[in-house]
Design an enzyme around this catalytic site. Structure first.
Site, PDB file in Angstrom:
ATOM      1  N   PRO A  27       2.341  33.623 -22.639  1.00  0.00           N
ATOM      2  CG  PRO A  27       1.331  31.729 -23.355  1.00  0.00           C
ATOM      3  CD  PRO A  27       2.007  32.822 -22.785  1.00  0.00           C
ATOM      4  CE  LYS A  28       1.105  34.024 -13.780  1.00  0.00           C
ATOM      5  NZ  LYS A  28       0.361  32.427 -13.120  1.00  0.00           N
ATOM      6  CG  PHE A  29      -0.533  28.584 -19.010  1.00  0.00           C
ATOM      7  CD1 PHE A  29      -2.038  28.070 -19.913  1.00  0.00           C
ATOM      8  CD2 PHE A  29      -0.042  29.054 -19.602  1.00  0.00           C
ATOM      9  CE1 PHE A  29      -1.986  27.337 -21.313  1.00  0.00           C
ATOM     10  CE2 PHE A  29       0.467  28.796 -20.664  1.00  0.00           C
ATOM     11  CZ  PHE A  29      -1.131  27.973 -21.356  1.00  0.00           C
ATOM     12  CD  GLU A 173      -2.871  34.163 -13.672  1.00  0.00           C
ATOM     13  OE1 GLU A 173      -4.971  34.000 -12.471  1.00  0.00           O
ATOM     14  OE2 GLU A 173      -2.411  34.188 -13.348  1.00  0.00           O
ATOM     15  N   GLY A 174      -3.757  36.596 -18.334  1.00  0.00           N
ATOM     16  CA  GLY A 174      -2.848  37.555 -18.900  1.00  0.00           C
ATOM     17  C   GLY A 174      -1.477  36.755 -19.785  1.00  0.00           C
TER      18      GLY A 174
END
Length: 324
Positions: A27-29, A173-174
């Site tokens: 996960p992109k924090f 966010e992605g």
């Protein structure tokens, strides 16, 4: 062993979820990139730009002293607020003076999502495969717990797709996609990232032009502490920005501070096609939704301003305008 300033490995945007092959998904924090160095009796915290920000994060520095000597971690620092990540709070922490940092650490405690182990026991691991580095990272941090934790990872593309669909509500966010056999190549865009949208929030740290009618805003974007100048504001946004900008100038060790640029020196930010441009810094308090595009030059366009609910403007705290 890697030493600061260290150029971090970066990711190139993709429009669809890559599948097949030996891929890992994380996960992109929505936070600030940070490298942690634990050498001898010292702990150094480095931002993506190379700036040392140890004094701004005394809580993370204290936690990092529990790491074995000779450890270097790469990851993302985030601040959780009401169950989701708060990028404006991360920027407020990063810009804190040494005097204010301890109080802010109590008010806005930081967490560190580590996604790579660059050195262990003083040995440089960047030439090792990601799969090996990941295993050693999990083993190292598995017994420590918050605020230093390994970011979640999956090898299952379907599970990654579920994360992509369900986690935006907590500020994810992605996804970042990495090859299991990849080495860590500093300064290169060899990873992949899949974002939900090209638009995301940024923190306003200054402006160019007159305060009564700003020409452009100076912004700090997620995952990068280097300020950038937006494209020229549309007329409506100039009027809204003039009313919304914090009245006081920025101070302290953060972006725009005297000790970052020299006493009395004007801070500078990067403007597309122009290089470094001087700007007037402002205190934290205003954020904006922006869109980034890459043509001949990378541009950042302000789509709308975001204000607290009790601020002047729309009831939901957004001020929109057509960008120009």
């Amino acid at each position: 062993m890697p030493r600061p300033p260290l150029k971090v490995m970066l990711a190139e945007s993709v429009s669809t979820l890559p599948r097949g092959g030996r891929l890992a998904y994380e996960p992109k924090f929505d936070g600030h990139r940070m490298v942690i160095f634990r050498t001898g009796e010292r702990v150094l915290l480095q931002a993506r730009s190379g700036r040392i920000i140890t004094d701004a994060f005394p809580d993370l520095a204290a936690a990092a002293r529990q790491l074995p000597e000779g450890t270097v971690l790469d990851g993302e620092v985030v601040v959780w607020s009401e169950g989701r990540t708060d990028f404006a709070a991360v920027q407020k922490r990063a810009a804190a003076t040494p005097g204010r940092a301890p109080a802010l650490a109590r008010q806005l405690p930081a967490s560190y999502a580590a996604f790579d182990l660059l050195a262990e026991d003083g040995a440089d691991l960047r030439t090792s495969a990601y799969e090996k580095r990941r295993g050693r990272l999990v083993a190292l941090l598995g017994t420590m717990g918050p605020p230093l934790q390994a970011v979640p990872m999956t090898l299952d593309a379907d599970e990654a797709a579920t994360w992509y669909d369900t986690l935006p509500g907590i500020g994810v966010e992605g996804l970042v996609i990495k090859g299991l056999d990849q080495t860590y190549r500093s300064g290169t865009r060899a990873w992949m990232k899949l974002r939900h949208t090209s638009a995301h929030d940024a923190v306003v740290v200054g402006f160019t032009g007159a305060r009564s009618r700003p020409h452009a805003l100076v912004l700090v974007l997620p995952d990068d502490d280097t300020p950038v100048v937006s494209s020229p504001l549309a007329p409506a946004l100039r009027i809204q920005a003039a009313a919304a900008l914090p009245a006081q100038a920025a101070s302290g060790t953060g972006i725009g501070a005297d000790d970052a640029f020299g006493p009395g020196a004007a801070p500078v930010a990067m403007a597309a096609g122009l290089g470094e441009v001087a700007y007037q810094p402002v205190a934290a308090g205003l954020s904006a939704e922006v869109e980034q595009r890459t043509t001949r030059h990378a541009t950042t366009t302000v789509l709308r301003l975001r204000l607290p609910p009790d601020a002047v403007g729309d009831q939901d705290g957004d001020l929109s305008g057509t960008s120009g």
